[in-house]
Design an enzyme around this catalytic site. Structure first.
Site, mmCIF file in Angstrom:
data_model
loop_
_atom_site.group_PDB
_atom_site.id
_atom_site.type_symbol
_atom_site.label_atom_id
_atom_site.label_comp_id
_atom_site.label_asym_id
_atom_site.label_seq_id
_atom_site.Cartn_x
_atom_site.Cartn_y
_atom_site.Cartn_z
ATOM 1 N N SER A 135 0.852 -1.183 0.000
ATOM 2 C CA SER A 135 0.000 0.000 0.000
ATOM 3 C C SER A 135 0.892 1.238 0.000
ATOM 4 C CB SER A 135 -0.888 -0.047 1.257
ATOM 5 O OG SER A 135 -1.627 1.144 1.391
ATOM 6 N N LYS A 161 -1.113 -0.872 -4.382
ATOM 7 C CA LYS A 161 -2.287 -0.037 -4.084
ATOM 8 C C LYS A 161 -1.782 1.372 -3.871
ATOM 9 C CE LYS A 161 -4.814 0.365 0.317
ATOM 10 N NZ LYS A 161 -5.567 -0.395 1.341
ATOM 11 N N LYS A 163 -2.834 5.302 -2.554
ATOM 12 C CA LYS A 163 -3.808 6.127 -1.842
ATOM 13 C C LYS A 163 -4.198 7.280 -2.757
ATOM 14 C CE LYS A 163 -3.843 3.979 2.126
ATOM 15 N NZ LYS A 163 -5.087 3.456 2.730
ATOM 16 N N ASP A 188 -7.187 3.477 -3.088
ATOM 17 C CA ASP A 188 -7.892 3.569 -1.807
ATOM 18 C C ASP A 188 -8.056 5.041 -1.427
ATOM 19 O OD1 ASP A 188 -8.943 3.274 0.712
ATOM 20 O OD2 ASP A 188 -7.223 2.190 1.564
ATOM 21 N N GLU A 213 -11.249 1.336 -3.470
ATOM 22 C CA GLU A 213 -11.546 1.090 -2.052
ATOM 23 C C GLU A 213 -12.093 2.346 -1.365
ATOM 24 O OE1 GLU A 213 -8.103 -0.649 -0.191
ATOM 25 O OE2 GLU A 213 -8.897 -0.436 1.830
ATOM 26 N N ASP A 238 -13.913 -0.791 3.037
ATOM 27 C CA ASP A 238 -12.943 -1.020 4.105
ATOM 28 C C ASP A 238 -13.543 -0.471 5.405
ATOM 29 O OD1 ASP A 238 -10.869 -0.876 5.953
ATOM 30 O OD2 ASP A 238 -9.455 0.147 4.664
ATOM 31 N N LYS A 262 -10.490 -6.659 7.813
ATOM 32 C CA LYS A 262 -9.405 -6.420 8.766
ATOM 33 C C LYS A 262 -9.897 -6.986 10.087
ATOM 34 C CE LYS A 262 -7.648 -2.130 6.721
ATOM 35 N NZ LYS A 262 -7.745 -0.646 6.754
ATOM 36 N N GLY A 290 -4.712 -4.137 6.022
ATOM 37 C CA GLY A 290 -3.778 -3.950 7.133
ATOM 38 C C GLY A 290 -3.907 -2.559 7.697
HETATM 39 O O1 OSB Z 1 -7.173 2.118 4.435
HETATM 40 O O2 OSB Z 1 -6.199 0.267 4.261
HETATM 41 C C1 OSB Z 1 -6.277 1.369 4.777
HETATM 42 C C2 OSB Z 1 -3.262 1.935 7.035
HETATM 43 C C3 OSB Z 1 -3.857 2.564 8.107
HETATM 44 C C4 OSB Z 1 -5.206 2.838 8.068
HETATM 45 C C5 OSB Z 1 -5.978 2.466 6.962
HETATM 46 C C6 OSB Z 1 -5.372 1.814 5.889
HETATM 47 C C7 OSB Z 1 -3.993 1.562 5.919
HETATM 48 C C8 OSB Z 1 -3.253 0.938 4.816
HETATM 49 C C9 OSB Z 1 -2.000 0.180 5.169
HETATM 50 O O3 OSB Z 1 -3.560 1.055 3.659
HETATM 51 C C10 OSB Z 1 -1.968 -1.210 4.644
HETATM 52 C C11 OSB Z 1 -0.881 -2.056 5.274
HETATM 53 O O4 OSB Z 1 -0.930 -2.315 6.499
HETATM 54 O O5 OSB Z 1 0.013 -2.472 4.550
HETATM 55 MG MG MG Z 2 -8.393 1.122 3.094
#
Ligand code: OSB
Ligand code: MG
Length: 369
Positions: A135, A161, A163, A188, A213, A238, A262, A290
């Site tokens: 991510s 992925k 953001k 995401d 996402e 999510d 999660k 995660g």
């Molecule tokens: O939206 O998936 C999410 C980390 C903190 C809070 C929300 C998210 C995330 C990540 C990290 O995208 C994913 C990872 O742990 O590799």
């Molecule tokens: Mg997410």
């Protein structure tokens, strides 16, 4: 078996690289490790709540309060011994799913250790290796993002992925696609958009994304349903996914076609499994998200990702993607191109290192019956 002691440890670890989402930029993570002791064994868990209530309404300090004043006393008062029993008893308290999950997961690890088996065996895992993904946060510039993705691909990751947020979306996707036309790619938004942004979001259909996402905030199931009708790319929820009930509603409404599970967000494995099974029945694939967990939380995620309906690559990366000094031995590593092995040793299968935990500790509290 009687629980003899429960320990909470507030920890802080710096990221190897800042992590920026639509909420802002973070340089470190504050989280709670949980330990449940019984029969000379110790089960480990992690609370995924963050310092500020941005991604979720829960916070690390709020979770500490709920654990200390409600959930830990409940374990002793009700003589809880099993994770399923904990989940049942903890339902008397509303919400606070991250706090609940942190303790339930420690009970799962403890159960596996008492049975002397790997946690994924108890869960009914069907694979020894899972598809890793990475991510990528928002960067200072498009070239910086391209370079970072290049480095992850060189390490062996095969699914990326990124953001997104208003102002860092269509151009970012176009730039990634022009440099890496064939990479498995998803985006995401962490709920950063509003219904007025639907025309913009529809442009994402041109980038051959695996999924989009959480474009809208967590409670906007109906808005997601309206967007999904207008987009060909599958939406994935999510932050909205808090229970089986919300997933049922979301799927019936057509709010998404894919679900991010999660375990730390839905209250623990009992609820995660219900969501997994329901999605499987409905033919809806799930994957494991995660929260930048330390190795303890990440190991828990690996065991869950071994379940049969976890069908897309996960936000599961190697220890070094997150932290220079992860809290476990051995570190989580890529086992092949784009895969990570599910640990096979007893319990979560990795061993928290006391010396590194001490170094990361801000506060510790011990509770006895
Ligand atoms: O939206 O998936 C999410 C980390 C903190 C809070 C929300 C998210 C995330 C990540 C990290 O995208 C994913 C990872 O742990 O590799
Ligand atoms: Mg997410």
């Amino acid at each position: 078996m009687t629980v003899e002691r429960i320990e909470l440890t507030l920890c802080k670890l710096p990221y190897v690289h800042f992590f920026e989402t639509s909420f802002g930029r973070e340089y470190e993570r504050t989280f709670i490790l949980t330990r449940v002791y019984a029969d000379g064994l110790c089960g480990w868990g992690e609370v995924v709540a963050e310092h500020a209530p941005l991604s979720s309404g829960e916070t690390t300090e709020g979770a500490w309060h709920v654990l200390k004043d409600f959930l830990v006393p409940l374990v002793f008062a009700e003589k809880v011994e099993e994770p399923e029993g904990f989940a049942r008893e903890a339902r008397r308290f509303r919400g606070n799913l991250m706090a609940k999950a942190g303790l339930e997961l420690a009970f799962w690890d403890l159960k596996a250790r008492r049975m002397n088996v790997s946690l994924s065996k108890i869960y009914g895992g069907v694979r020894g290796e899972v598809e890793a993904g990475v991510s990528c946060g928002i960067e200072d510039s498009i070239p910086a993002l391209q370079e970072r993705i290049g480095a992850y691909l060189a390490e062996g990751y095969r699914r990326i992925k990124i953001k997104i947020k208003p102002g860092w979306d269509v151009e970012a996707c176009a730039a990634v696609r022009s440099k890496y036309p064939d990479v498995l790619l998803q985006v995401d938004a962490n709920g950063a958009y509003a219904p007025a942004d639907i025309p913009r979001l529809k442009e994402l259909d041109t980038f051959n994304l695996l999924l989009v996402e959480q474009p809208f905030p967590p409670y906007d199931l109906w808005e997601h349903a309206k967007l999904q009708k207008e987009m060909k790319t599958p939406l994935c929820l999510d932050e909205s996914v808090l229970s089986l009930a919300t997933v049922r509603a979301a799927l019936e409404m057509g709010s998404c076609r894919i679900v991010n599970i999660k375990v730390g967000r839905v209250g623990g494995f009992v609820e995660a499994r219900r969501i997994h099974d329901h999605c499987q029945e409905k033919g809806v694939p799930v994957w494991c998200g995660g929260m930048l967990e330390s190795g303890v939380g990440r190991a828990h995620n690996l065991h869950i990702a071994a379940l049969p309906n976890f069908k897309l690559p996960h936000d599961l990366s190697a220890s070094r993607r997150y932290y220079k000094e992860d809290l476990i031995d051995p570190f989580i590593e890529l086992s092949g191109p784009g895969t990570i092995k599910v640990p096979t040793e007893v319990g979560i299968g990795v061993f928290p290192v006391e010396k590194r935990i001490k170094k990361a500790t801000l506060r510790i509290e011990i509770f006895k019956p």
